[in-house]
Design an enzyme around this catalytic site. Sequence first.
Site, PDB file in Angstrom:
ATOM      1  N   ARG A  56       0.142   8.156   0.890  1.00 13.31           N
ATOM      2  CA  ARG A  56      -0.030   6.757   1.311  1.00 13.31           C
ATOM      3  C   ARG A  56      -1.154   6.645   2.349  1.00 13.31           C
ATOM      4  O   ARG A  56      -1.885   5.661   2.364  1.00 13.31           O
ATOM      5  CB  ARG A  56       1.292   6.205   1.860  1.00 13.31           C
ATOM      6  CG  ARG A  56       2.342   6.001   0.758  1.00 13.31           C
ATOM      7  CD  ARG A  56       3.637   5.484   1.308  1.00 13.31           C
ATOM      8  NE  ARG A  56       3.475   4.152   1.865  1.00 13.31           N
ATOM      9  CZ  ARG A  56       4.324   3.620   2.741  1.00 13.31           C
ATOM     10  NH1 ARG A  56       5.352   4.345   3.184  1.00 13.31           N
ATOM     11  NH2 ARG A  56       4.148   2.409   3.195  1.00 13.31           N
ATOM     12  N   HIS A 104       7.269  -0.548  12.476  1.00 12.84           N
ATOM     13  CA  HIS A 104       7.751   0.598  11.691  1.00 12.84           C
ATOM     14  C   HIS A 104       6.810   1.790  11.745  1.00 12.84           C
ATOM     15  O   HIS A 104       6.870   2.672  10.896  1.00 12.84           O
ATOM     16  CB  HIS A 104       8.001   0.167  10.235  1.00 12.84           C
ATOM     17  CG  HIS A 104       9.090  -0.854  10.119  1.00 12.84           C
ATOM     18  ND1 HIS A 104       9.220  -1.694   9.032  1.00 12.84           N
ATOM     19  CD2 HIS A 104      10.084  -1.200  10.971  1.00 12.84           C
ATOM     20  CE1 HIS A 104      10.263  -2.498   9.223  1.00 12.84           C
ATOM     21  NE2 HIS A 104      10.793  -2.223  10.395  1.00 12.84           N
ATOM     22  N   GLY A 170       4.283 -12.454   3.741  1.00 13.47           N
ATOM     23  CA  GLY A 170       4.421 -11.320   2.827  1.00 13.47           C
ATOM     24  C   GLY A 170       5.540 -10.361   3.150  1.00 13.47           C
ATOM     25  O   GLY A 170       5.371  -9.149   3.096  1.00 13.47           O
ATOM     26  N   SER A 172       9.897  -9.780   2.361  1.00 13.35           N
ATOM     27  CA  SER A 172      11.103 -10.268   1.665  1.00 13.35           C
ATOM     28  C   SER A 172      12.231 -10.522   2.666  1.00 13.35           C
ATOM     29  O   SER A 172      13.316 -10.958   2.300  1.00 13.35           O
ATOM     30  CB  SER A 172      11.555  -9.214   0.645  1.00 13.35           C
ATOM     31  OG  SER A 172      11.860  -7.987   1.330  1.00 13.35           O
TER      32      SER A 172
HETATM   33  N1  APR Z   1       0.666 -12.248  -0.615  1.00  8.03           N
HETATM   34  C1  APR Z   1       1.744 -12.494   0.177  1.00  8.03           C
HETATM   35  N2  APR Z   1       2.987 -12.021  -0.087  1.00  8.03           N
HETATM   36  C2  APR Z   1       3.120 -11.281  -1.207  1.00  8.03           C
HETATM   37  C3  APR Z   1       2.049 -10.983  -2.093  1.00  8.03           C
HETATM   38  C4  APR Z   1       0.781 -11.500  -1.752  1.00  8.03           C
HETATM   39  N3  APR Z   1      -0.302 -11.282  -2.519  1.00  8.03           N
HETATM   40  N4  APR Z   1       2.536 -10.209  -3.106  1.00  8.03           N
HETATM   41  C5  APR Z   1       3.857 -10.038  -2.870  1.00  8.03           C
HETATM   42  N5  APR Z   1       4.218 -10.679  -1.728  1.00  8.03           N
HETATM   43  C6  APR Z   1       5.543 -10.772  -1.102  1.00  8.03           C
HETATM   44  C7  APR Z   1       6.712 -10.592  -2.038  1.00  8.03           C
HETATM   45  O1  APR Z   1       7.051 -11.812  -2.682  1.00  8.03           O
HETATM   46  C8  APR Z   1       7.796 -10.131  -1.071  1.00  8.03           C
HETATM   47  O2  APR Z   1       8.485 -11.237  -0.513  1.00  8.03           O
HETATM   48  O3  APR Z   1       5.634  -9.713  -0.181  1.00  8.03           O
HETATM   49  C9  APR Z   1       7.009  -9.416   0.037  1.00  8.03           C
HETATM   50  C10 APR Z   1       7.168  -7.915   0.001  1.00  8.03           C
HETATM   51  O4  APR Z   1       8.506  -7.601   0.291  1.00  8.03           O
HETATM   52  P1  APR Z   1       8.906  -6.055   0.458  1.00  8.03           P
HETATM   53  O5  APR Z   1       8.280  -5.272  -0.650  1.00  8.03           O
HETATM   54  O6  APR Z   1      10.373  -6.013   0.652  1.00  8.03           O
HETATM   55  O7  APR Z   1       8.158  -5.597   1.797  1.00  8.03           O
HETATM   56  P2  APR Z   1       8.639  -5.823   3.294  1.00  8.03           P
HETATM   57  O8  APR Z   1       9.395  -7.104   3.430  1.00  8.03           O
HETATM   58  O9  APR Z   1       7.444  -5.653   4.153  1.00  8.03           O
HETATM   59  O10 APR Z   1       9.643  -4.576   3.526  1.00  8.03           O
HETATM   60  C11 APR Z   1      10.140  -4.422   4.821  1.00  8.03           C
HETATM   61  O11 APR Z   1      11.135  -2.336   4.133  1.00  8.03           O
HETATM   62  O12 APR Z   1      11.009  -0.339   3.016  1.00  8.03           O
HETATM   63  C12 APR Z   1      10.920  -0.932   4.251  1.00  8.03           C
HETATM   64  O13 APR Z   1       9.754  -0.089   6.092  1.00  8.03           O
HETATM   65  C13 APR Z   1       9.565  -0.733   4.868  1.00  8.03           C
HETATM   66  O14 APR Z   1       8.361  -2.231   6.327  1.00  8.03           O
HETATM   67  C14 APR Z   1       9.052  -2.142   5.083  1.00  8.03           C
HETATM   68  C15 APR Z   1      10.320  -2.964   5.100  1.00  8.03           C
END
Ligand code: APR
Length: 228
Positions: A56, A104, A170, A172
């Site tokens: 990564r 994180h 961005g 979830s």
């Molecule tokens: N622009 C904005 N948002 C986007 C885009 C985009 N182009 N593409 C996807 N997304 C959104 C998705 O709809 C989703 O809501 O980004 C979000 C990604 O969610 P996750 O994959 O769950 O990532 P995140 O919320 O950052 O995860 C939190 O989980 O695994 C752990 O430590 C890790 O920091 C991470 C934490």
Amino acid sequence: MKKLVVLSGAGMSAESGIRTFRDSNGLWEEYDVMEVASIQGWRKNPELMLRFYNERRKQMYECQPNKGHLLLAELEKSFKVQIITQNVDNLHERAGSKKVLHLHGELSKARSSVDSSLIYPIGDKEIKIGEKCKKGSQLRPFIVWFGEEVPAMDLAIPMVESADILCVIGTSLNVYPAAGLLHYASQYCPIWLIDPNPPADLPKRVNVIAKGAGEGVAEFIDKLRHER
Ligand code: APR
């Protein structure tokens, strides 16, 4: 100048080519999070985890900040901007944002596996088995894994409490304590959320821009301009 706090997640870096975790084709579809991103996984198989983060880290340096990162850096001309990110990439910094708090951890750093205050900038270098900190313990990624505390929350909470505007981009909002941050915004602080697939059951007060980071941040800036 008003204080704008941004809480970003993996979606912020999606348009730079960095995979998110929980979207379709997300990292957690390919890897078992407990094997590659938890303290239990580190104790069981440190080689596997070093490989996961070395890959990564390498990919991060092959990517560039996207329009969303650059627009946020630009906003520092008209707001006191504080980024709080769940991301471990350095794209906010490389876009020019000056105040970035990583909840994180950071891929560009290593740390001692026995003393979390021993932190070593490593840039794009790999961490190998046998590389040790000055106390003689194995170096590990400077990442907060599942099962570990999030010490940066102590700094992040007052930042959100004192925000004039909060913008969530961005994420979830699946992972606590980071996901709980938006509840610390004062009742006078408008909350915006930018995400093409916004999380369900958001508090009514949240203004949603259902777009990707690049277009979404541009629209958010327009709205800020009209509200001034
Ligand atoms: N622009 C904005 N948002 C986007 C885009 C985009 N182009 N593409 C996807 N997304 C959104 C998705 O709809 C989703 O809501 O980004 C979000 C990604 O969610 P996750 O994959 O769950 O990532 P995140 O919320 O950052 O995860 C939190 O989980 O695994 C752990 O430590 C890790 O920091 C991470 C934490």
